[in-house]
Scaffold this motif. Structure first.
Motif, PDB file in Angstrom:
ATOM      1  N   ARG A   2       0.807  -1.223   0.000  1.00  0.00           N
ATOM      2  CA  ARG A   2       0.000   0.000   0.000  1.00  0.00           C
ATOM      3  C   ARG A   2       0.836   1.266   0.000  1.00  0.00           C
ATOM      4  O   ARG A   2       0.324   2.350   0.215  1.00  0.00           O
ATOM      5  N   LYS A   4       3.370   3.722  -2.212  1.00  0.00           N
ATOM      6  CA  LYS A   4       3.690   4.007  -3.612  1.00  0.00           C
ATOM      7  C   LYS A   4       4.746   5.102  -3.698  1.00  0.00           C
ATOM      8  O   LYS A   4       5.036   5.798  -2.727  1.00  0.00           O
ATOM      9  N   ASP A   7       5.000   8.866  -1.793  1.00  0.00           N
ATOM     10  CA  ASP A   7       4.387   8.909  -0.462  1.00  0.00           C
ATOM     11  C   ASP A   7       5.400   9.347   0.584  1.00  0.00           C
ATOM     12  O   ASP A   7       6.581   9.037   0.482  1.00  0.00           O
ATOM     13  N   VAL A  81      -2.889   1.956   7.069  1.00  0.00           N
ATOM     14  CA  VAL A  81      -3.702   2.355   5.931  1.00  0.00           C
ATOM     15  C   VAL A  81      -4.699   1.251   5.615  1.00  0.00           C
ATOM     16  O   VAL A  81      -4.371   0.069   5.662  1.00  0.00           O
ATOM     17  N   SER A  82      -5.938   1.658   5.317  1.00  0.00           N
ATOM     18  CA  SER A  82      -6.936   0.698   4.862  1.00  0.00           C
ATOM     19  C   SER A  82      -7.373   1.088   3.456  1.00  0.00           C
ATOM     20  O   SER A  82      -7.166   2.220   3.021  1.00  0.00           O
ATOM     21  N   MET A  83      -7.980   0.152   2.772  1.00  0.00           N
ATOM     22  CA  MET A  83      -8.495   0.409   1.430  1.00  0.00           C
ATOM     23  C   MET A  83     -10.018   0.513   1.520  1.00  0.00           C
ATOM     24  O   MET A  83     -10.659  -0.312   2.163  1.00  0.00           O
ATOM     25  N   LYS A  95     -10.921   2.297  -5.704  1.00  0.00           N
ATOM     26  CA  LYS A  95     -10.309   2.000  -4.416  1.00  0.00           C
ATOM     27  C   LYS A  95      -9.445   3.186  -4.010  1.00  0.00           C
ATOM     28  O   LYS A  95      -8.670   3.693  -4.817  1.00  0.00           O
ATOM     29  N   ARG A  97      -6.897   4.781  -0.673  1.00  0.00           N
ATOM     30  CA  ARG A  97      -6.192   4.483   0.574  1.00  0.00           C
ATOM     31  C   ARG A  97      -6.609   5.507   1.617  1.00  0.00           C
ATOM     32  O   ARG A  97      -6.662   6.698   1.337  1.00  0.00           O
TER      33      ARG A  97
END
Length: 110
Positions: A2, A4, A7, A81-83, A95, A97
Motif C-alpha cells: 500500500r 507508492k 508517499d 492504511v486501509s483500502m 479504491k 487508501r
C-alpha cells in the motif's frame, strides 16, 4: 503493498528509526522501497570513460516495506492504511487508501 512512489513515510524500526522521507522508488514484487535519505550505503565505482576518476559514492539502498509506515502530514503521525471503495464524480467505483487514525484519504487532494 500500500506504499507508492511519492508517499511520505516514517521509518519505524532499525538504525534510521524516526526518520521521515519520501519514497523514491517502490518494488512491489520484492516488498521493498527506496526512501530518500534512509539506509545510506557506500558504493565503490571503477574508473570508466564516463567517470575516469572512479571513486566512492553514497546512495540509498532498499528497505523492507514492513519497516516503514505512511506518514500523515496533517495529523503529524504515522498511521496504518486501509483500502475503501468510493465513487468518483462519474459514478465509477474506485479504491482509495485511507489513514486509520484520521480517516482522511492518502494524498488528501479532495
Amino acid at each position: 503493498m500500500r506504499i507508492k512512489k511519492g508517499d511520505k513515510v516514517k521509518v519505524i524500526t532499525g538504525a534510521y528509526k524516526g526518520t521521515i522521507g519520501e519514497v523514491k522508488q517502490a518494488f512491489p514484487k520484492e516488498d521493498k522501497v527506496i526512501v530518500e535519505g534512509v539506509n545510506m550505503v557506500k558504493k565503490h565505482l571503477k574508473p570508466t570513460q564516463a567517470n575516469p576518476d572512479g571513486g566512492i559514492i553514497e546512495k540509498e539502498a532498499k528497505i523492507h516495506v514492513s519497516n516503514v509506515m505512511l506518514y500523515d502530514e496533517k495529523a503529524k503521525a504515522a498511521s496504518r492504511v486501509s483500502m475503501q471503495i468510493k465513487e468518483d464524480k462519474e459514478g465509477n467505483k474506485v479504491k482509495v487508501r485511507v489513514f486509520k487514525k484520521s480517516g482522511k484519504e492518502v494524498g488528501g487532494k479532495k
